[in-house]
Design an enzyme around this catalytic site. Structure first.
Site, short mmCIF file in Angstrom:
data_model
loop_
_atom_site.label_atom_id
_atom_site.label_comp_id
_atom_site.label_asym_id
_atom_site.label_seq_id
_atom_site.Cartn_x
_atom_site.Cartn_y
_atom_site.Cartn_z
N LYS A 1 0.84 -1.21 0.00
CA LYS A 1 0.00 0.00 0.00
C LYS A 1 0.87 1.25 0.00
O LYS A 1 1.91 1.29 0.66
CB LYS A 1 -0.89 -0.03 1.25
CG LYS A 1 -1.94 1.07 1.32
CD LYS A 1 -2.73 0.98 2.64
CE LYS A 1 -3.82 2.04 2.73
NZ LYS A 1 -4.50 1.99 4.05
N SER B 1 -9.52 2.40 3.36
CA SER B 1 -8.65 3.07 2.42
C SER B 1 -7.80 2.12 1.56
O SER B 1 -7.33 2.49 0.50
CB SER B 1 -7.70 4.01 3.17
OG SER B 1 -6.83 3.26 4.01
N SER C 1 -9.34 -0.05 7.46
CA SER C 1 -8.82 0.06 6.10
C SER C 1 -8.25 -1.23 5.51
O SER C 1 -7.98 -1.29 4.31
CB SER C 1 -7.74 1.15 6.04
OG SER C 1 -8.33 2.41 6.16
#
Ligand SMILES: [Zn+2]
Lengths: 467, 468
Positions: A61, A136, A160
């Site tokens: 990420k 996210s 997330s």
């Protein structure tokens, strides 16, 4: 022919060990898949043409710092920012030979539940590209679900990792706070941020957790972690599972979600678990409100360093103050600005006690309420997300509706507890996630329960339209 | 009306730990700009602070020396504000749970001691250094600001006193005593010129006998104790004048220019800043173990204040104060133990020795004791020369002691006569009562004899010859 949609990391590693594929062939297979499907899914913000290492590939990420590879945190303010050092988790992956495929999309500074807050455009759900992959960590989720990476690292502040895993139909673990180093991870809310694995199944998830977990002298909040046990058992004998009423009957949970979760709970019972009802009334009632004081407060301080002086975007100004204001005006999107304002307000003198101070006291109460429940249960279960994946744009104009997405993931995050999503089934053709939450350092219990349930449920993780 | 000044001090001491407060960069001067930096002290995304254990111990040690309570649990807070020398946009400091609190430092005086309350002593990190540049290289008309982060993140202990001080002299003596304490505990160089010790002074005045606290002003940038004392005195006088003329004192900060000691300070209104303090979630609370605190307590020897009191029993308070705050009392007691007279040794140490700028540690006390004992029996020039070399390796007093002072009047009288003859004007003035000219004649004789004449004998003979 390597089927990247179906191949687990463990299977890939077996092929590699047996000499049936080379590390380069594996890497190329994923690059090819990315070339084919990423234009539609937009899981990646940056793809590496090549990466050092002898092992299997991994996606990371974009809030997680990677030396020499751009790390934007989904923000314009870090456009072109290339870290000079590796985050501890990236370094640990490297040390195990894992090869970086690329950096995955995220809501700006991990603030969001759909990746629609990414400054670089949203990612799309591999099950239905008209829908969000969650956030996210939607980029890592779309990459793993869409066969663009065997596994990935995500980060979780209020859901997330877990929520995107639910929406994309795979496994995601948010570890106990303090088990995984945050060093080198772009900070959102320091007392909540945790890096965790995003994987196709529970065994891969457990293995990747074992790679990244453990004390780090560069992060004072880390602790020693019990040895990770890769799950093998297929029953749940002796396991006490609590079903918190408020988290399973909350307003807004879709009937299809409830049905899939109920079915999973019944399966658990048939595998030998003792299932009982429990209650977390205050955690559910106050969790989201508390989170939206603590997280923005910390974020307002953590994001202060983006001043245009040393790295990232710089917008000119006549003096430091003007440069700072222009840079932050131009560099931050609406959501970080919103949270900086909320957080600044919550920390202001005169308001501190009423907001941040009170939120910290509520947080202590949430911790205690969970601890009480874990006196009687080894883990608790609920839906991860009240809904299946929603359409892009459906909630983008309504921050409050978006915030409520995390209603069920937030309370345990506030308590610092580990939580894992496993796919429970489908509702209207879209994945439903089951959330398993345990007490501190109970990752092995989560792996055991998750693995047994996963076997029993037999969910096909490859999105129907891609099979 | 009688006015009572109320003075409080805030002192920053830079610890001389090997590394910075929250990263592993060297904590040292020198090196080009930004050479002692890393992702942590440059606040790169994701970099995290880790508290320097040594700095924590040193802060506790200083707290113990100041008789503070050491917290069971101390917390680092973030103090948020934007400034180019603060890369994180917050300074890690301590707020409502400091490491050390409720202490005191007794300042000995000629008539007893004055106890100054220590509100707190806590750890924090220093800011970086801004350098303003322009074509002319001066601040005026600066076109840009460069930031050197070498100093950024170095460990500081901030010590805050209660407003227990009521005159400039005590404030100065408090600062001197605190400095000596810090230096002896080996925590800091505490050099004012280098900025490793800095202090701000809060000053207000009130009608004598009242307990009210009136508006105070803050005095900044004073880089010497004498300068601070002068500044405090001037500020006290200014405030009294304002009140006596019926005015009000405004809360403001007075910035002194250390290079222009006599010019008035520049003033600035500090905007009330909201620092949005909150506990730094990147750092865990500090729980100093009782064994550690006990160990640190045992490492603290007799402190300067106590030594001043002890030595003042033998010498005058003034001498004791000068010896101890000058870091000379250990050498003094060694020299006395080696046989020198206590008063004589104190005189030599606090005058010629200090003027010679010799490090006390370098001196062989036994040899110095011999010099002190022979001070009146050897020529002054020989004594001065010996004293200048007393810190040299392998110094021995013997060659200097062999030179005897010339006290023989048979030898001195012709010289004195010659000098009187050569200076009839001065001789006449001396005869008519200008006693100060004695020094002139003695000086001429010393010059003529190469410093070997015994000044007492010369004094006597000059007086006798000029019939005064
Ligand atoms: Zn550093």
């Amino acid at each position: 022919m390597i089927d990247t949609l179906r191949l687990t990391a463990e299977a890939a590693n077996d092929l590699l060990t047996a000499g049936e594929v080379s590390s380069d062939e594996l890497f190329s297979a994923y690059l090819a898949a990315i070339g084919e499907r990423d234009p539609e899914l937009h899981a990646y913000l940056h793809v590496c043409d090549d990466s050092p290492g002898e092992g299997i590939p991994i996606a990371i990420k974009d809030v997680i710092g990677t030396k020499g590879v751009p790390t934007t945190a989904g923000s314009k303010i870090l456009e072109n920012y290339v870290p000079v050092f590796d985050s501890t988790v990236a370094a640990r992956c490297k040390a195990r030979g894992l090869r970086l495929l690329g950096k995955t999309n995220t809501d700006e500074f991990a603030m969001g539940s759909s990746t629609e807050n990414s400054a670089y455009g949203p990612s799309r759900n591999p099950w239905d590209p008209a829908r969000v992959p969650g956030g996210s960590g939607g980029g890592s989720a779309a990459a793993v679900s869409g066969g663009l990476a065997p596994w990935a690292l995500g980060s979780d502040t209020g859901g997330s990792i877990k929520q995107p895993a639910a929406l994309c139909g795979h496994v995601g673990l948010r570890p106990t706070y303090g088990t995984v180093s945050r060093y080198g991870v772009v900070a959102f809310a320091s007392s909540l941020d945790q890096v965790g694995p995003v994987a196709k199944n529970v065994r891969d998830c457990a293995f990747l957790y074992s790679v990244i977990a453990g004390r780090d002298e560069n992060d004072s909040t880390t602790v020693d972690v019990p040895a990770v046990e890769l799950p093998t058992l297929e029953d749940l004998k002796g396991l006490r599972i609590g079903v918190p009423k408020e988290m399973n009957e909350a307003e807004g949970i879709e009937p299809g979600v409830t049905a899939a979760v109920r079915a999973a709970i019944e399966l658990a019972e048939s595998l030998g678990a003792e299932v009982g009802e429990c209650s977390l009334p205050r955690s559910v009632e106050y969790g989201v409100a508390c989170y939206y004081l603590v997280a923005p407060a910390e974020a307002s301080s953590n994001l202060g360093r983006y001043d245009g002086a040393r790295y990232g975007l710089r917008s000119d100004g006549a003096d430091f103050r003007e440069m700072l204001m222009n840079t932050r005006h131009d560099g931050f999107g609406d959501e970080p600005k919103r949270r900086i304002m909320i957080g600044t307000y919550a920390l202001s003198s005169g308001y501190y006690d009423a907001y941040y101070g009170k939120a910290q006291r509520v947080r202590t109460m949430i911790r205690r309420e969970h601890a009480d429940v874990f006196e009687k249960f080894d883990l608790i279960v609920s839906p991860t997300s009240p809904t299946v994946a929603f359409k892009l744009g459906e909630k983008a104009g309504n921050p409050l509706a978006m915030y409520l997405n995390d209603l069920l993931t937030i309370p345990s995050c506030m308590a610092g507890l580990p939580g894992m999503n496993i796919p429970a089934g489908l509702s209207e053709g879209l994945p439903v996630g089951l959330q398993l939450i345990g007490p501190q350092f109970s990752e092995n219990t989560l792996f055991r329960a998750g693995h047994a349930l996963e076997q029993a449920i037999g969910f096909d993780i490859v999105p129907e339209r891609l099979r | 009306m009688n006015w009572e000044p109320v003075i409080g001090l805030e002192i920053h001491v830079q610890l001389k730990t090997r590394t910075k407060m929250f990263c592993r960069c060297a904590n040292s001067f020198g090196g080009g700009p930004n050479t002692q930096t890393c992702p942590v002290c440059l606040a790169f995304p994701g970099a995290l602070p880790v508290a320097n254990k040594r700095a924590v111990e040193e802060c506790i040690k200083l707290g113990l020396a100041l008789e503070c309570e050491i917290a069971d649990r101390a917390v680092f807070h973030r103090k948020n504000y934007f400034y180019p020398d603060l890369p994180k946009a917050y300074q890690i400091s301590q707020y409502d749970e400091p490491l050390c609190s409720n202490g005191k430092l007794a300042v000995p005086t000629a008539d007893g001691e004055i106890v100054i309350g220590i509100t707190r002593a806590h750890l924090e990190e220093d800011a970086a250094k801004n350098v303003h540049v322009a074509a002319s290289g001066r601040l005026h008309g600066a076109t840009a600001t460069l930031v050197d982060f070498n100093r950024g993140g170095t460990p500081l202990v901030e010590i805050v006193t209660e407003p227990d001080l009521h005159d400039a002299d005590t404030a100065k003596r408090f600062l001197q005593l605190l400095r000596q304490t810090v230096v002896e505990l080996d925590l800091s160089d505490a050099e004012l010129e280098k900025g490793s010790m800095r202090f701000d002074v809060n000053v207000s005045v009130r009608p004598a006998g009242s307990n009210e606290l009136r508006t105070r002003t803050e005095l900044k940038n004073m880089n010497s104790f004498n300068f601070a004392a002068k500044g405090i005195e001037r500020e006290i006088a200014r405030q009294i004048r304002i009140y006596e003329e019926g005015g009000t004192v405004e809360q403001e900060t007075l910035h002194f220019d250390p290079t222009q000691e006599d010019s008035p300070p520049s003033r600035s209104k500090e905007e009330a800043q909201d620092y949005r303090y909150f506990p730094d979630p990147d750092l865990v609370p500090v729980h100093p173990p009782a064994e550690l605190v006990e160990k640190l307590q045992r490492e603290i020897g007799e402190l300067p204040g106590a030594r001043i009191k002890r030595i003042a029993d033998t010498l005058s308070f003034y001498d004791a104060d000068v010896l101890v705050t000058g870091g000379l009392d250990k050498l003094w007691s060694d020299v006395v133990a080696a046989g020198a007279d206590a008063k004589e040794a104190a005189n030599v140490l606090s005058n010629q020795f200090v003027a010679a700028g010799i490090a006390p540690d370098a001196v062989n006390a036994g040899e110095l004791a011999k010099l002190v004992a022979a001070r009146s029996e050897i020529p002054r020039a020989a004594f001065d020369e010996a004293l200048a070399k007393v810190g040299d390796a392998g110094f021995t007093a013997a060659p200097y002691l062999a030179q005897k002072v010339v006290a023989d009047t048979g030898e001195l009288d012709p010289i004195i006569d010659k000098i009187i003859e050569a200076n009839p004007g001065q001789a006449e003035q001396f005869r008519s009562g200008k006693d100060g000219l004695l020094g002139f004649f003695v000086g001429q004789v010393m010059k003529e004899t190469g410093g070997k004449a015994d000044p007492r004998v010369v004094n006597e003979r000059v007086r006798a010859k000029l019939g005064a």
